[in-house]
Design a protein around this motif. Structure first.
Motif, PDB file in Angstrom:
ATOM      1  N   UNK A 238      21.935  48.855  59.457  1.00 42.62           N
ATOM      2  CA  UNK A 238      21.396  48.163  58.296  1.00 42.62           C
ATOM      3  C   UNK A 238      22.312  48.142  57.090  1.00 42.62           C
ATOM      4  N   UNK A 239      23.552  48.566  57.251  1.00 47.00           N
ATOM      5  CA  UNK A 239      24.495  48.614  56.134  1.00 47.00           C
ATOM      6  C   UNK A 239      25.690  47.715  56.422  1.00 47.00           C
ATOM      7  N   UNK A 240      25.917  46.763  55.518  1.00 46.24           N
ATOM      8  CA  UNK A 240      27.109  45.921  55.563  1.00 46.24           C
ATOM      9  C   UNK A 240      28.200  46.638  54.772  1.00 46.24           C
ATOM     10  N   UNK A 241      29.328  46.932  55.422  1.00 52.41           N
ATOM     11  CA  UNK A 241      30.349  47.788  54.818  1.00 52.41           C
ATOM     12  C   UNK A 241      31.662  47.017  54.675  1.00 52.41           C
ATOM     13  N   UNK A 242      32.180  46.971  53.446  1.00 48.94           N
ATOM     14  CA  UNK A 242      33.505  46.416  53.158  1.00 48.94           C
ATOM     15  C   UNK A 242      34.416  47.593  52.798  1.00 48.94           C
ATOM     16  N   UNK A 243      35.487  47.776  53.535  1.00 49.47           N
ATOM     17  CA  UNK A 243      36.391  48.904  53.279  1.00 49.47           C
ATOM     18  C   UNK A 243      37.810  48.380  53.123  1.00 49.47           C
ATOM     19  N   UNK A 244      38.401  48.579  51.933  1.00 51.33           N
ATOM     20  CA  UNK A 244      39.735  48.059  51.676  1.00 51.33           C
ATOM     21  C   UNK A 244      40.725  49.196  51.433  1.00 51.33           C
ATOM     22  N   UNK A 245      41.991  48.817  51.318  1.00 42.88           N
ATOM     23  CA  UNK A 245      43.064  49.791  51.062  1.00 42.88           C
ATOM     24  C   UNK A 245      43.684  49.540  49.689  1.00 42.88           C
ATOM     25  N   UNK A 246      42.855  49.149  48.742  1.00 41.14           N
ATOM     26  CA  UNK A 246      43.345  48.821  47.403  1.00 41.14           C
ATOM     27  C   UNK A 246      43.647  50.040  46.555  1.00 41.14           C
ATOM     28  N   UNK A 247      43.790  49.787  45.262  1.00 42.24           N
ATOM     29  CA  UNK A 247      44.208  50.860  44.344  1.00 42.24           C
ATOM     30  C   UNK A 247      43.078  51.826  44.037  1.00 42.24           C
ATOM     31  N   UNK A 248      41.832  51.436  44.346  1.00 41.55           N
ATOM     32  CA  UNK A 248      40.707  52.332  44.132  1.00 41.55           C
ATOM     33  C   UNK A 248      40.168  52.296  42.717  1.00 41.55           C
ATOM     34  N   UNK A 249      39.105  53.055  42.516  1.00 44.43           N
ATOM     35  CA  UNK A 249      38.429  53.124  41.216  1.00 44.43           C
ATOM     36  C   UNK A 249      38.431  54.565  40.744  1.00 44.43           C
ATOM     37  N   UNK A 250      38.788  54.782  39.493  1.00 41.78           N
ATOM     38  CA  UNK A 250      38.831  56.136  38.941  1.00 41.78           C
ATOM     39  C   UNK A 250      37.423  56.747  38.941  1.00 41.78           C
ATOM     40  N   UNK A 251      37.306  58.060  39.196  1.00 40.71           N
ATOM     41  CA  UNK A 251      35.979  58.705  39.247  1.00 40.71           C
ATOM     42  C   UNK A 251      35.176  58.505  37.967  1.00 40.71           C
ATOM     43  N   UNK A 252      35.849  58.541  36.807  1.00 37.17           N
ATOM     44  CA  UNK A 252      35.125  58.382  35.545  1.00 37.17           C
ATOM     45  C   UNK A 252      34.632  56.956  35.330  1.00 37.17           C
ATOM     46  N   UNK A 253      35.197  55.996  36.086  1.00 39.00           N
ATOM     47  CA  UNK A 253      34.776  54.597  35.944  1.00 39.00           C
ATOM     48  C   UNK A 253      33.601  54.237  36.851  1.00 39.00           C
ATOM     49  N   UNK A 254      33.426  54.949  37.952  1.00 33.91           N
ATOM     50  CA  UNK A 254      32.410  54.579  38.939  1.00 33.91           C
ATOM     51  C   UNK A 254      30.999  54.443  38.356  1.00 33.91           C
ATOM     52  N   UNK A 255      30.542  55.375  37.483  1.00 32.88           N
ATOM     53  CA  UNK A 255      29.169  55.238  36.972  1.00 32.88           C
ATOM     54  C   UNK A 255      28.936  53.979  36.144  1.00 32.88           C
ATOM     55  N   UNK A 256      30.008  53.412  35.550  1.00 32.59           N
ATOM     56  CA  UNK A 256      29.832  52.272  34.647  1.00 32.59           C
ATOM     57  C   UNK A 256      30.509  51.000  35.144  1.00 32.59           C
ATOM     58  N   UNK A 257      31.075  51.039  36.330  1.00 34.61           N
ATOM     59  CA  UNK A 257      31.912  49.928  36.776  1.00 34.61           C
ATOM     60  C   UNK A 257      31.127  48.629  36.941  1.00 34.61           C
ATOM     61  N   UNK A 258      29.795  48.718  37.121  1.00 34.29           N
ATOM     62  CA  UNK A 258      28.990  47.496  37.262  1.00 34.29           C
ATOM     63  C   UNK A 258      28.332  47.072  35.952  1.00 34.29           C
ATOM     64  N   UNK A 259      28.671  47.755  34.855  1.00 33.57           N
ATOM     65  CA  UNK A 259      28.124  47.353  33.558  1.00 33.57           C
ATOM     66  C   UNK A 259      28.796  46.070  33.086  1.00 33.57           C
ATOM     67  N   UNK A 260      28.030  45.259  32.369  1.00 35.37           N
ATOM     68  CA  UNK A 260      28.554  43.997  31.844  1.00 35.37           C
ATOM     69  C   UNK A 260      29.726  44.259  30.896  1.00 35.37           C
ATOM     70  N   UNK A 261      30.883  43.639  31.186  1.00 31.53           N
ATOM     71  CA  UNK A 261      32.040  43.735  30.308  1.00 31.53           C
ATOM     72  C   UNK A 261      32.913  44.960  30.518  1.00 31.53           C
ATOM     73  N   UNK A 262      32.508  45.871  31.404  1.00 28.50           N
ATOM     74  CA  UNK A 262      33.300  47.095  31.613  1.00 28.50           C
ATOM     75  C   UNK A 262      34.386  46.824  32.644  1.00 28.50           C
ATOM     76  N   UNK A 274      37.662  40.625  34.082  1.00 29.24           N
ATOM     77  CA  UNK A 274      36.832  40.117  32.989  1.00 29.24           C
ATOM     78  C   UNK A 274      35.636  41.026  32.734  1.00 29.24           C
ATOM     79  N   UNK A 275      35.393  41.958  33.664  1.00 28.43           N
ATOM     80  CA  UNK A 275      34.250  42.853  33.492  1.00 28.43           C
ATOM     81  C   UNK A 275      32.918  42.197  33.786  1.00 28.43           C
ATOM     82  N   UNK A 276      32.933  41.069  34.484  1.00 28.37           N
ATOM     83  CA  UNK A 276      31.682  40.368  34.783  1.00 28.37           C
ATOM     84  C   UNK A 276      31.402  40.289  36.283  1.00 28.37           C
TER      85      UNK A 276
END
Length: 317
Positions: A238-262, A274-276
């Motif tokens: 039941x889980x669609x999984x996208x797994x990439x080898x990109x630069x990643x996301x900093x741990x401190x950014x993960x909680x807010x990464x889906x906020x508008x404009x962040x 663009x943060x959108x």
């Protein structure tokens, strides 16, 4: 407290205490005249209070009228004045809300017309490149990016609207994924990134258009922030999984990464965010009754998990 507020309670209190006062004097003196005299003094005292409070409330109501808050001349009733003002305030708020909704609809219509109009010069640019025999892919990629930004604007506007057109139906999960991959195939090839999709035969109960938008937005992020390697797409329990080898996301950014404009560290580093995009993805996922989860380590890539409710997917045998 004014005399008109809880008036019935005050009258009952006045009557009961008056009877008590009258009876007490009569028992003590044994003379009816003394009891009536005492009752008269008692009644005048209460009458004076009622008159004072009435005049006070009348002045306050007059002040409301003089300040342009209502027309209550001759009423002298503070409570009625305040109730009427509350009704007027509610009407003003309702009128303002209706005006806001009308203005938003006008802006939405303007953006829709604008998006169609801007496609004309974009198409002309591509036609000119073909006519000149220019094979350089960079101008074409720039036009593609412009189209992406236009899609962001329109999608954001639709998500803010009251009548977003979601149509839920059973569809093969691979259909919107393959359409999204075809859209971004040239960009993946240009950067030398591989894409591996290993999906079972599964159908999901969802909206094809918005699931396509969600996938395209994530593929756009993968292309932006992946320099080597590529993307793997799978479906498990039941889980669609996208797994990439990109630069990643900093741990401190993960909680807010889906906020508008962040934009976070990665967006600032590459100056392409663009943060959108992730905000729109989160909104779409919620509207599709899906749970979006991000797991990431800097320098090692990102794992996007889109969880479907048990009743929203079925395996084909």
């Amino acid at each position: 407290m004014g005399p008109l507020k809880n008036r019935d309670s005050l009258l009952v209190l006045w009557g009961l205490t008056g009877i008590f006062f009258f009876s007490y004097i009569y028992v003590q003196s044994g003379r009816l005249a003394d009891s009536l005299y005492g009752l008269g003094i008692y009644s005048l005292s209460w009458g004076g209070y009622f008159f004072y409070a009435y005049q006070r409330d009348k002045k306050l109501a007059e002040k409301i009228r003089q300040e342009g808050l209502g027309d209550y001349a001759g009423q002298g009733l503070l409570e009625e004045a305040l109730v009427e003002e509350i009704h007027k305030a509610e009407k003003r708020i309702l009128d303002q809300e209706n005006q806001f909704l009308q203005d938003r609809e006008k802006r939405a219509n303007y953006l829709l017309r604008w998006s169609h109009q801007i496609k004309i010069p974009m198409t002309a640019i591509l036609a000119w490149l073909d006519a000149q025999g220019i094979q350089d892919k960079n101008p074409r990629f720039q036009v593609f990016k412009i189209q992406e930004y236009i899609d962001h604007i329109l999608s954001y506007q639709r998500l803010q609207g009251r009548d977003t057109d979601y149509v839920f139906q059973w569809l093969p999960l691979k259909d919107p994924l393959q359409k999204a991959l075809r859209t971004y195939a040239a960009l993946f090839i240009h950067k030398g990134l591989r894409v591996q999709m290993d999906l079972p035969e599964v159908e999901v109960l969802s909206d094809a258009k918005w699931l396509l938008f969600f996938t395209k937005q994530w593929l756009s992020n993968v292309v932006k922030y992946t320099q080597t390697g590529g993307l793997t797409i799978s479906f498990q329990e039941g889980k669609l999984i996208f797994e990439d080898t990109g630069i990643g996301i900093a741990p401190e950014d993960l909680p807010r990464i889906t906020d508008m404009g962040y934009t976070g560290f990665s967006g600032r580093k590459f100056d392409q965010s663009t943060g959108i995009g992730l905000y729109l993805m989160k909104e779409v996922a919620e509207n599709l009754n899906l749970v979006m989860t991000l797991e990431s380590q800097v320098g090692q890539g990102t794992r996007l998990i889109l969880s479907f409710p048990k009743q929203a997917y079925k395996m084909s045998h």
